[in-house]
Design a protein around this motif. Sequence first.
Motif, PDB file in Angstrom:
ATOM      1  N   SER A  20       0.845  -1.193   0.000  1.00 56.82           N
ATOM      2  CA  SER A  20       0.000   0.000   0.000  1.00 56.82           C
ATOM      3  C   SER A  20       0.882   1.245   0.000  1.00 56.82           C
ATOM      4  O   SER A  20       1.739   1.404   0.878  1.00 56.82           O
ATOM      5  N   ARG A  21       0.667   2.113  -0.990  1.00 59.31           N
ATOM      6  CA  ARG A  21       1.459   3.345  -1.087  1.00 59.31           C
ATOM      7  C   ARG A  21       0.556   4.508  -1.482  1.00 59.31           C
ATOM      8  O   ARG A  21      -0.585   4.301  -1.905  1.00 59.31           O
ATOM      9  N   ALA A 325       7.637  -9.005  -0.115  1.00 61.11           N
ATOM     10  CA  ALA A 325       8.543  -8.695  -1.227  1.00 61.11           C
ATOM     11  C   ALA A 325       7.761  -8.105  -2.391  1.00 61.11           C
ATOM     12  O   ALA A 325       6.791  -8.706  -2.864  1.00 61.11           O
ATOM     13  N   MET A 326       8.181  -6.922  -2.834  1.00 59.80           N
ATOM     14  CA  MET A 326       7.651  -6.261  -4.026  1.00 59.80           C
ATOM     15  C   MET A 326       8.775  -6.171  -5.050  1.00 59.80           C
ATOM     16  O   MET A 326       9.948  -6.374  -4.714  1.00 59.80           O
ATOM     17  N   PRO A 327       8.473  -5.827  -6.303  1.00 58.12           N
ATOM     18  CA  PRO A 327       9.541  -5.720  -7.298  1.00 58.12           C
ATOM     19  C   PRO A 327      10.605  -4.684  -6.956  1.00 58.12           C
ATOM     20  O   PRO A 327      11.767  -4.840  -7.332  1.00 58.12           O
ATOM     21  N   ASP A 328      10.219  -3.640  -6.216  1.00 55.44           N
ATOM     22  CA  ASP A 328      11.150  -2.542  -5.963  1.00 55.44           C
ATOM     23  C   ASP A 328      11.445  -2.309  -4.488  1.00 55.44           C
ATOM     24  O   ASP A 328      12.189  -1.383  -4.134  1.00 55.44           O
ATOM     25  N   ALA A 329      10.869  -3.111  -3.591  1.00 57.28           N
ATOM     26  CA  ALA A 329      11.080  -2.899  -2.157  1.00 57.28           C
ATOM     27  C   ALA A 329      10.726  -4.167  -1.399  1.00 57.28           C
ATOM     28  O   ALA A 329       9.841  -4.933  -1.811  1.00 57.28           O
ATOM     29  N   GLU A 357       6.313   6.297  -1.713  1.00 59.90           N
ATOM     30  CA  GLU A 357       4.979   6.716  -2.142  1.00 59.90           C
ATOM     31  C   GLU A 357       4.561   6.153  -3.489  1.00 59.90           C
ATOM     32  O   GLU A 357       3.369   6.024  -3.754  1.00 59.90           O
ATOM     33  N   VAL A 358       5.514   5.829  -4.348  1.00 51.09           N
ATOM     34  CA  VAL A 358       5.199   5.483  -5.733  1.00 51.09           C
ATOM     35  C   VAL A 358       5.135   3.969  -5.905  1.00 51.09           C
ATOM     36  O   VAL A 358       6.092   3.258  -5.587  1.00 51.09           O
ATOM     37  N   PHE A 359       4.022   3.483  -6.407  1.00 52.60           N
ATOM     38  CA  PHE A 359       3.817   2.064  -6.665  1.00 52.60           C
ATOM     39  C   PHE A 359       4.551   1.670  -7.951  1.00 52.60           C
ATOM     40  O   PHE A 359       4.644   2.463  -8.885  1.00 52.60           O
ATOM     41  N   PRO A 360       5.109   0.444  -8.006  1.00 52.01           N
ATOM     42  CA  PRO A 360       5.855   0.064  -9.215  1.00 52.01           C
ATOM     43  C   PRO A 360       5.013   0.033 -10.481  1.00 52.01           C
ATOM     44  O   PRO A 360       5.523   0.279 -11.574  1.00 52.01           O
ATOM     45  N   LYS A 361       3.716  -0.279 -10.348  1.00 52.07           N
ATOM     46  CA  LYS A 361       2.807  -0.174 -11.484  1.00 52.07           C
ATOM     47  C   LYS A 361       2.164   1.203 -11.463  1.00 52.07           C
ATOM     48  O   LYS A 361       1.584   1.602 -10.455  1.00 52.07           O
ATOM     49  N   ASP A 362       2.263   1.915 -12.567  1.00 52.32           N
ATOM     50  CA  ASP A 362       1.681   3.250 -12.678  1.00 52.32           C
ATOM     51  C   ASP A 362       0.321   3.115 -13.358  1.00 52.32           C
ATOM     52  O   ASP A 362       0.235   2.808 -14.549  1.00 52.32           O
ATOM     53  N   PHE A 369       1.173   0.734 -16.607  1.00 54.36           N
ATOM     54  CA  PHE A 369       2.476   0.358 -17.150  1.00 54.36           C
ATOM     55  C   PHE A 369       3.459   0.173 -16.004  1.00 54.36           C
ATOM     56  O   PHE A 369       3.246   0.655 -14.892  1.00 54.36           O
ATOM     57  N   GLU A 370       4.536  -0.540 -16.296  1.00 49.30           N
ATOM     58  CA  GLU A 370       5.618  -0.690 -15.338  1.00 49.30           C
ATOM     59  C   GLU A 370       6.943  -0.688 -16.077  1.00 49.30           C
ATOM     60  O   GLU A 370       7.029  -1.119 -17.236  1.00 49.30           O
ATOM     61  N   SER A 371       7.967  -0.185 -15.416  1.00 47.10           N
ATOM     62  CA  SER A 371       9.305  -0.158 -15.996  1.00 47.10           C
ATOM     63  C   SER A 371       9.985  -1.495 -15.749  1.00 47.10           C
ATOM     64  O   SER A 371      10.046  -1.978 -14.624  1.00 47.10           O
ATOM     65  N   LEU A 372      10.470  -2.116 -16.818  1.00 49.56           N
ATOM     66  CA  LEU A 372      11.154  -3.401 -16.725  1.00 49.56           C
ATOM     67  C   LEU A 372      12.665  -3.259 -16.644  1.00 49.56           C
ATOM     68  O   LEU A 372      13.351  -4.063 -16.025  1.00 49.56           O
TER      69      LEU A 372
END
Length: 471
Positions: A20-21, A325-329, A357-362, A369-372
Amino acid sequence: MKITPVILCGGSGTRLWPLSRKSYPKQFSPFIGEHSLFQTCAKRLNSEAFTAPVIVTGDPFRFIVLQQLQDVCIEPDTVLIEPVGRDTAPAIIAAALQVAESDPDALLLVAPADHLIPDEAAFRDSIEVAIPAGRAGQLVTFGIKPDHAETGYGYLELDPMTQGCTAPVPLRRFIEKPDADAAVKMLLSGHYLWNAGIFLFTAKAIIDAYRTHASNTYACVKAALDEGMTDLSFMRLAPGPWAEADATSIDYAIMEKATNLSVVPYHGTWSDLGDWAAVWRETQADGVATAGDTTAIDCQRVLLRSEVEGQSLVGIGLEDIVAVAMPDAVLISHKDRAQDVKLAVRTLQENGTKQAEVFPKDHRPWGWFESLAMGDRFQVKRIVVNPGAALSLQSHHHRSEHWIVVQGTANVTVGNKMDLVTENQSIYIPLGTRHRLENPGKLPMVLIEVQTGAYLGEDDIVRHEDMYARA
């Protein structure tokens, strides 16, 4: 008379970071089951007994709300957009005033979007019990019978003589979140309930209460509604008068002052999923709660959760640990310190860490979208476009793009030419060229975007036309 649900879904839920962000708070995530907490709430209040819901949310979430409701086949009556979040008191009176324009006697059920209520039959029974008091002008709140000494909730004190009642009973007083010793005493006494933040009343009754006890908030929110404007299918409250409303909860503004209060004790299962310890309690089996690709070996009282596709999370010999575990944190915490996750978020914010604050999926109106991958002068994204949706007609000053469709079919406009691009086909968009991407199909369309250029920030977008009124 049907009940009008008022669903509040503008909160941020930082104690459930990193899932949650601020950009994608907990109510929109599927913590338990396939649907998000918001969708589950909307489905819970979707029957012959209810009208279409009134939703109160913030501007960043307006299209997420519509998409998630569409996914569960629910059409809202109104979506009110708060200019900024100012707690529950302004949000609730805004909804009441909106409904009162057509029916001052309408019965409203106010519900936060992020609560877990598995026993829906018991919840509906509690609502049924509360209806006569609500129609008679009472402000009815719902209290949860506690099953442990919780310091994260406020409490409701009832008369000891009413212990065990299921009908509406008078409320003695509200009690703010207690310390551990006080929580234990209240649990043992038997005449205290958790404050669920769920209310039932008529639009007229709650408006009269605001006029009496919170006149400034009433006047400011009424002006914000009167001066608001329709934007597509949303009602935007005017930011000027809204900013003058008191930023406070309905408990402080109304419930601690009003005399026409009743409480319906609810004895079914309930949780506000306020932290990871609460998620553990609601999902554990034999002390271990797992979600996603996880393995627990010789672990006790742990929660392991992987939100990363293709990544396995393994715990060995752990006790009283939360690992998410998340893709970025990644969060690793002692379960007893779950309430302190918000302190970690605050520290990350102070350090300027975007993961705070920023979720990996925008999430965007058309999909997400998400950055790979990202490096010097290039970025690779996965882009998912919903059926019938379209990105804006846009151009970029600093980058060119190469699109490869990997699922579905895309209508692609580049300059004055439109092409149909199917799976395994690609197209190139030169720097500065106007372009648009549309999904004409009935299933989500997925493409891989490769950006190259001197600057790849999301603010390098010039929108020339947009079906979502963002141009």
